[in-house]
Scaffold this active site. Structure first.
Site, mmCIF file in Angstrom:
data_model
loop_
_atom_site.group_PDB
_atom_site.id
_atom_site.type_symbol
_atom_site.label_atom_id
_atom_site.label_comp_id
_atom_site.label_asym_id
_atom_site.label_seq_id
_atom_site.Cartn_x
_atom_site.Cartn_y
_atom_site.Cartn_z
ATOM 1 N N LYS A 66 37.384 -38.792 -17.666
ATOM 2 C CA LYS A 66 37.651 -40.200 -17.966
ATOM 3 C C LYS A 66 38.327 -40.300 -19.325
ATOM 4 O O LYS A 66 37.802 -39.796 -20.333
ATOM 5 C CB LYS A 66 36.311 -40.940 -18.021
ATOM 6 C CG LYS A 66 36.295 -42.252 -17.296
ATOM 7 C CD LYS A 66 34.896 -42.840 -17.399
ATOM 8 C CE LYS A 66 34.822 -44.159 -16.732
ATOM 9 N NZ LYS A 66 33.571 -44.849 -17.039
HETATM 10 C C1 E4P Z 1 33.262 -47.964 -15.700
HETATM 11 O O1 E4P Z 1 33.500 -46.820 -15.369
HETATM 12 C C2 E4P Z 1 32.390 -48.341 -16.829
HETATM 13 O O2 E4P Z 1 31.386 -47.393 -17.001
HETATM 14 C C3 E4P Z 1 31.659 -49.645 -16.628
HETATM 15 O O3 E4P Z 1 31.958 -50.256 -15.404
HETATM 16 C C4 E4P Z 1 31.567 -50.502 -17.829
HETATM 17 O O4 E4P Z 1 30.914 -51.696 -17.514
HETATM 18 P P1 E4P Z 1 30.262 -52.683 -18.596
HETATM 19 O O5 E4P Z 1 31.289 -53.661 -18.995
HETATM 20 O O6 E4P Z 1 29.137 -53.334 -17.849
HETATM 21 O O7 E4P Z 1 29.795 -51.820 -19.733
#
Ligand code: E4P
Length: 218
Positions: free
Chosen positions: A84
């Protein structure tokens, strides 16, 4: 639509895996930090549970060379681990390099369809538009997701779109209706997606009617 869980919690992953609906896992540094273990060990555990289904693990480097080096280390943890990267120019360079070596990249922190387009062009295997965090600042996250789906799908990129930053079941419904490839969903929302008061009511009534004639059931 594929369903991923957005967590690094092993118990939650095991529980949702047991439902037979789990297609992958996304983590991020904040989610892994909650588990109080070092990232490589933890990602290895998650990857083992998932078998050949994808698990995203995020790099912390902010320059392309650092991202490539860290990404290679993460990808070496298990064949189903993808890297990522946070959306920026450096991560485009790193995406090109990693993807040309066969390492899958999930471009994260996408808040604009053009960012997704750039990531797909660079060879990202996944792009993660964040819906909830846009809603948080008074912008319609679902509209941004819909534009992203339209653009990426119409050009036939080999890039799957992960609806991310999901805050409630309606976000998942919107993503499914527009043909988004994947939604990565927190544990509590996955549970809400199964429950319905009319289902509970129906089960209770069937049980009561059965027992009127047959006596107590199982
Ligand atoms: C995606 O891969 C992220 O980990 C995630 O969806 C972030 O979400 P949040 O805005 O609830 O932290």
């Amino acid at each position: 639509m594929k369903i991923f869980i957005d967590t690094a919690n092993l118990d939650m992953i095991k529980e949702i895996n047991s439902w037979g609906i789990l297609d992958g896992v996304t983590t991020n540094p904040s989610l892994v930090a909650k588990e109080n273990t070092d990232t490589p060990t933890h990602v290895k555990e998650i990857a083992k549970i998932l078998g050949d289904r994808p698990v995203s693990a995020e790099v912390m480097a902010l320059d392309a060379d650092g991202m490539i080096a860290e990404g290679k280390k993460l990808a070496a943890i298990a064949p189903n681990v993808n890297v990522k990267l946070p959306m920026c120019i450096e991560s485009l360079k790193a995406t090109k390099a990693l993807s040309s070596e066969g390492i899958a990249v999930n471009m994260t922190l996408i808040f604009d369809p053009l960012q997704a387009l750039m990531a797909a062009k660079a060879g990202a295997r996944f792009v993660s538009p964040f819906i909830g965090r846009l809603d948080d600042i008074g912008t319609h996250g679902v509209d941004m997701l819909s534009e992203t789906v339209q653009i990426i799908h119409q050009y036939g990129f080999d890039t799957e779109i992960i609806a991310a930053s999901i805050r409630h079941p309606t976000h998942v419904l919107d993503a499914a209706e527009m043909g988004c490839d994947i939604a990565t969903i927190p544990y509590d929302i996955l549970k809400k997606m199964v429950a319905h008061p009319k289902t509970e009511e129906g089960i209770a009534k069937f049980k009561a009617d059965y027992e009127k004639v047959n006596g107590p059931g199982q």
